[in-house]
Write a protein that holds these residues in place. Structure first.
Motif, short mmCIF file in Angstrom:
data_model
loop_
_atom_site.label_atom_id
_atom_site.label_comp_id
_atom_site.label_asym_id
_atom_site.label_seq_id
_atom_site.Cartn_x
_atom_site.Cartn_y
_atom_site.Cartn_z
N THR A 270 0.86 -1.17 0.00
CA THR A 270 0.00 0.00 0.00
C THR A 270 0.90 1.23 0.00
O THR A 270 2.13 1.11 -0.09
N THR B 272 -6.11 -1.83 -0.67
CA THR B 272 -5.62 -0.86 -1.65
C THR B 272 -5.88 -1.35 -3.06
O THR B 272 -6.32 -0.58 -3.93
N TRP C 192 -4.97 2.85 1.06
CA TRP C 192 -5.79 1.81 1.68
C TRP C 192 -7.14 2.33 2.19
O TRP C 192 -8.01 1.54 2.57
#
Length: 208
Positions: A35, A48, A87
């Protein structure tokens, strides 16, 4: 909570990425099974990856004509600095819409910075004591004086989603239900709030 203007320095703004650069950053992280930012985990990498198509879709959200007209005719230059991470589900829903709105104005410069890499900025813009994102900080383009902030989600969605976050549901179920609520809203509440927020930011700039 408003920040001390010194928290957001020219160096912080210079480190900010445009929306297209931010999307490239998120996609690169996904390609590496990661991420964005300093906080890494398998869960964050997975969400993500799931957020990328959401971001691509919400970027295409139709904008209210009155909001487009408002930003096209701003009498002052602003920087919209957005704290975000790849995320974050709320960021996936809202940051692309914010970027799209900004792109309609010659007087708005849109920048993103990562929450994990700028803790001093995040700590200055807490929401009820929490580090909630996305957080849009509106700055006067000349002085970097904060004019106001928005986030992490429209108030009507905050009231609907906050109980989910306080429940005993599994994190993935919470994310799924929150996404359904945001999807149903289709960016309408965000845009309606900005019709009120932006004039207040203009007034604040004109009083400097």
């Amino acid at each position: 909570m408003e920040a001390n203007p010194n928290v957001i320095t020219p160096e912080v703004v210079a480190q900010g990425l445009s929306f297209s650069q931010y999307m490239d950053q998120v996609r690169e992280a996904v390609a590496q099974n990661r991420t964005t930012g300093l906080e890494q985990s398998r869960l964050l990498a997975d969400v993500t990856k799931n957020n990328v198509p959401i971001m691509e879709r919400t970027y295409q959200t139709p904008l209210l004509p009155e909001l487009v007209n408002l930003v096209q005719n701003l009498p002052t230059s602003m920087i919209w600095l957005v704290l975000t991470e790849g995320w974050c589900g709320d960021a996936a829903q809202n940051v692309p819409i914010l970027a799209s709105i900004a792109e309609h104005s010659p007087n708005i410069t849109f920048k993103t910075i990562l929450r994990s890499e700028h803790p001093e900025v995040m700590d200055a813009y807490l929401t009820n004591g929490g580090k909630s994102i996305p957080k849009l900080i509106c700055l006067d383009a000349r002085t970097l004086q904060p004019l106001g902030s928005w986030g992490p989600r429209p108030q009507v969605l905050q009231e609907a989603i906050l109980p989910l976050k306080k429940s005993d549901l599994h994190i993935l179920e919470t994310i799924r239900l929150a996404q359904e609520i945001s999807d149903a809203d289709q960016g309408h509440s965000l845009q309606k709030e900005l019709l009120t927020f932006i004039p207040a930011w203009v007034q604040a700039a004109q009083s400097l």
